[in-house]
Design a protein around this motif. Structure first.
Motif, PDB file in Angstrom:
ATOM      1  N   SER A   5       0.868  -1.181   0.000  1.00  0.00           N
ATOM      2  CA  SER A   5       0.000   0.000   0.000  1.00  0.00           C
ATOM      3  C   SER A   5       0.905   1.231   0.000  1.00  0.00           C
ATOM      4  N   TYR A   6       0.403   2.307  -0.577  1.00  0.00           N
ATOM      5  CA  TYR A   6       1.245   3.516  -0.599  1.00  0.00           C
ATOM      6  C   TYR A   6       0.380   4.764  -0.718  1.00  0.00           C
ATOM      7  N   VAL A  35      10.833   3.697  -5.054  1.00  0.00           N
ATOM      8  CA  VAL A  35       9.664   3.368  -4.247  1.00  0.00           C
ATOM      9  C   VAL A  35       9.480   1.855  -4.185  1.00  0.00           C
ATOM     10  N   LEU A  81      -0.790   5.161   7.066  1.00  0.00           N
ATOM     11  CA  LEU A  81      -0.980   5.643   5.693  1.00  0.00           C
ATOM     12  C   LEU A  81      -2.234   6.501   5.583  1.00  0.00           C
ATOM     13  N   ALA A 119       9.878  -0.946  -1.057  1.00  0.00           N
ATOM     14  CA  ALA A 119       8.827  -1.892  -0.679  1.00  0.00           C
ATOM     15  C   ALA A 119       9.390  -3.298  -0.536  1.00  0.00           C
ATOM     16  N   SER A 133       7.090   3.159   5.829  1.00  0.00           N
ATOM     17  CA  SER A 133       8.405   3.720   5.485  1.00  0.00           C
ATOM     18  C   SER A 133       8.458   5.211   5.776  1.00  0.00           C
ATOM     19  N   VAL A 143       5.313   4.067   1.836  1.00  0.00           N
ATOM     20  CA  VAL A 143       4.798   2.734   1.510  1.00  0.00           C
ATOM     21  C   VAL A 143       4.693   1.869   2.768  1.00  0.00           C
ATOM     22  N   LYS A 144       3.789   0.882   2.683  1.00  0.00           N
ATOM     23  CA  LYS A 144       3.678  -0.160   3.710  1.00  0.00           C
ATOM     24  C   LYS A 144       3.595  -1.494   2.984  1.00  0.00           C
ATOM     25  N   THR A 145       4.604  -2.332   3.188  1.00  0.00           N
ATOM     26  CA  THR A 145       4.663  -3.610   2.485  1.00  0.00           C
ATOM     27  C   THR A 145       3.688  -4.601   3.100  1.00  0.00           C
ATOM     28  N   TYR A 161       6.641   9.557  -1.759  1.00  0.00           N
ATOM     29  CA  TYR A 161       5.793   8.410  -1.437  1.00  0.00           C
ATOM     30  C   TYR A 161       6.116   7.855  -0.050  1.00  0.00           C
TER      31      TYR A 161
END
Length: 699
Positions: free
Chosen positions: A192-193, A623, A589, A627, A636, A648-650, A646
């Motif tokens: 998700s980002y 980005v 996020l 991830a 992040s 992000v959440k992996t 950006y």
């Protein structure tokens, strides 16, 4: 002629001043460029190795004499590039201790068709005979001297071939690289980002100064380094015919239409001379009164002057049309009749064979096989004439296959005789088979053009002496008034237009829209030419150019205005990134999306090999890389990407199963790096100490 007349009309004092000025110019030239003041006897140096002017001049002269119609400046530029390349590569050869023997040199010489395919050096089997080659040069000492020079070049080429092979061999691709390539293609990340795009901030809200651009260029010196340059503005005062000149030529050519009466000194009587309308010999009339001699060619309608084509083409035999303007001429024309089929249009399918004079062949075949194939294709054309284009695409050995065999329009004699005879002796739509030295042609005649023969009296529109004198006076006055004053203001006061500055380098020839104007470029780089210097240049068939130096850039970097479109955007984005990062607050996020006015997006099955984000964002390798590196469910820090900032959440990283054979991926990496050898010479130039003194010499 107008300038010469003007000089002749000047007083003795003026002539004396001109003589003094010429003497001063010669002295200045000697001091500035000649034996008195030339700052270097070398045209340059590469890594401390000097290139003498005399050796360089001889090489430039040889290039000029090569029959390629090259200018001395272009020849100097070409030789300089060769000298730099040879010096850098030779140094590399010496470091490696490369040596080549007779065998290597002979192989390079044989690659030249004038040697390798020369009948004098071939044996009975048509193969190159080294003994014959050596015997010839033993018996011809003068030619042997020429061969020595060729051998030097051949030795250098042979070393380069070995060096090139070594570099390619050193560019080895490992299995580890192949494995990495596989993993970059096969491993997938789901994350998700939140993206805050640079475009969300108006460019007008972010300012970038010239100093910041220059500072950026200094930090990336290799990328933006450039030779010295000059920005030169100019005013062009054209030496063109005035309204009075045009009216005079029109009146003169109009008077030729009707007869005239002249006094004959021999008979003491008046003679009546026929005009163009009534002359019994229009060809002789044209040759006696026209600036362009009579041309007996029949001209197709499409090749007549566009504005007057309809009237000229439809003239009845003996009728006269004009005066009319065509280019730089006032003309009157008389029709001498029409002829059918002066031009023809045809398509063909060429079936060639080994030994035929055609550069490319789709497949090797004998003459007999080619004839059989041609007859087979001809049968297909006759069965379906509308399929000619597709058959040409499929079977023709000629480059015209890409146009469906279409050769366009041509006249008699423009094609080889058998081909031309068939086309001009047959009607539209006729299809047939013809043999020439190129092979077998299936020909289709697709169109014919009729033409008209015209007797045309053309008189050139050119400035009179009075007009040229006025232009000369205006140009000289502007040159004097502009010296030491505001160039643009003086131009405006004289209702003249200043052409925007043209940026030139010391060894350039081109000067904006004026084309090759080496004299102006050379002046811009002379030692006494400063910002604000003004000089007039007389350009044949154009007029007078009064130039001024607007800017001198000897910083060693490209002009700021030239790099601004690239660097300014990069620096603005960097500033926007800081502004966006400051907004990206929150521990989740969702909170960051709310703070930036954006939303949480999902990226599914994204790979490192193709790091594209959805929604038209494009490639964002930093980005996507973050991830992959991030622990699951961890948010992040802000990541500055290509299009925005950006976070992000992996969610998950799915690793592909291991493969035993990575050879296909090794091959992919190897193919991607195949062109790396071409980067070698530019890299050597980047690190070399190259001094270019050519501007001190008269190239």
């Amino acid at each position: 002629m107008a300038v010469l007349s003007k000089i002749r009309q000047r007083s003795a004092l003026m002539i004396g001043l001109i003589a003094f000025a010429l003497f001063a110019f010669v002295i200045q030239d000697l001091i500035g460029k000649g034996t008195f003041g030339q700052s270097s006897k070398d045209v340059g140096s590469i890594n401390g190795k000097d290139i003498s002017f005399e050796d360089f001049r001889i090489k430039v002269s040889n290039v000029e004499k090569s029959g390629q119609g090259i200018t001395s400046t272009a020849a100097a530029n070409r030789v300089w590039e060769q000298e730099v390349s040879v010096a850098l590569l030779t140094a590399e050869f010496d470091k490696l201790g490369l040596r080549v023997g007779e065998k290597h040199i002979i192989e390079v010489l044989k690659a030249d068709q004038n040697i390798g395919q020369n009948p004098m050096f071939l044996n009975a089997a048509g193969m190159f005979d080294l003994a014959k080659f050596k015997d010839y040069f033993k018996a011809n000492p003068a030619q042997a001297e020429f061969l020595k020079e060729r051998e030097k070049d051949a030795e250098l080429n042979a070393k380069y071939q070995i060096y090139n092979t070594l570099v390619k061999a050193a560019n080895y691709t490992t299995k580890a690289e192949g494995k990495l390539k596989y993993e970059m293609e096969a491993n997938k990340a789901n994350f998700s980002y939140v993206g805050a795009l640079f475009s969300s901030i108006k460019d007008s809200e972010v300012k970038v100064t010239d100093a910041e651009i220059l500072d950026y260029m200094k930090k990336h010196e290799k990328k933006y380094k450039a030779d010295e340059s000059r920005s030169v503005e100019y005013v062009l005062i054209e030496d063109k015919p005035s309204k009075e000149d045009v009216a005079e030529v029109k009146a003169k050519i109009t008077s030729l239409l009707s007869g005239s009466v002249v006094y004959n000194q021999t008979t003491g009587k008046n003679d009546t001379l026929a005009g163009f309308r009534t002359t019994a010999n229009p060809i002789e009339f044209v040759n006696s009164n026209s600036d362009i001699p009579y041309d007996s060619s029949y001209v197709a309608k499409k090749d007549l002057p566009a504005v007057d084509a309809e009237q000229l083409y439809n003239l009845a035999p003996g009728a006269v049309y004009g005066p009319y303007v065509f280019g730089n001429y006032y003309c009157i024309s008389k029709s001498l009749g029409k002829k059918l089929g002066v031009n023809a249009k045809a398509s063909h399918i060429l079936i060639s064979y080994e030994g035929a004079q055609v550069p490319n062949q789709r497949e090797k075949r004998t003459k007999e096989e080619a004839k059989a194939k041609a007859e087979e294709v001809l049968a297909q054309v006759n069965a379906n004439p509308e399929g000619f284009m597709m058959l040409a695409f499929q079977y023709s050995d000629d480059s015209s296959a890409q146009q469906g065999g279409d050769l366009g329009y041509f006249g008699p004699g423009q094609m080889v005789k058998p081909f031309s005879d068939f086309v001009f002796n047959n009607g539209i739509g006729k299809v047939g088979l013809v043999e020439t030295q190129f092979g077998f042609h299936i020909i289709k005649v697709t169109d014919k053009q009729d033409g008209v023969r015209l007797a045309t009296v053309a008189q050139k529109l050119e400035p009179s002496e009075v007009t040229s004198d006025k232009v000369f006076t205006q140009a000289t006055k502007f040159e004097m008034d502009a010296a030491g004053n505001d160039f643009e203001k003086v131009a405006k006061s004289m209702k003249l237009t200043v052409t925007p500055a043209v940026s030139v380098k010391a060894m350039d020839e081109g000067f904006g829209a004026l084309g090759n104007q080496r004299a102006i470029v050379r002046w811009a780089f002379e030692g006494d030419t400063k910002v604000g210097s003004v000089k007039r240049f007389e350009i044949a068939n154009v007029g007078h150019v009064i130039a001024t130096v607007k800017n001198i850039d000897d910083s060693g970097f490209a002009l700021i205005d030239q790099v601004r479109p690239f660097v300014e955007t990069k620096l603005k984005n960097a500033k926007k990134a800081e502004m966006l990062k400051a907004k990206m607050t929150g521990s989740s996020l969702e909170a960051i999306a709310k703070a930036t006015g954006s939303k949480v997006e999902q990226a599914v099955n994204v790979t490192l090999d193709n790091p594209v984000l959805n929604g038209g964002v494009g490639q964002e390798p930093r980005v996507v890389g973050s991830a992959f590196a991030l622990a699951a469910n961890k948010v992040s820090a802000p990541i500055e990407g290509n299009t925005g900032v950006y976070v992000v959440k992996t969610n998950s990283v799915v690793k592909a199963p291991a493969v035993k054979d990575v050879a296909p991926y090794v091959a992919k990496v190897k193919a991607q790096s195949a062109g790396d050898v071409n980067r070698l010479l530019p890299a050597l130039k980047d690190i070399a100490d190259i001094k270019d003194n050519r501007r001190q010499f008269n190239f």
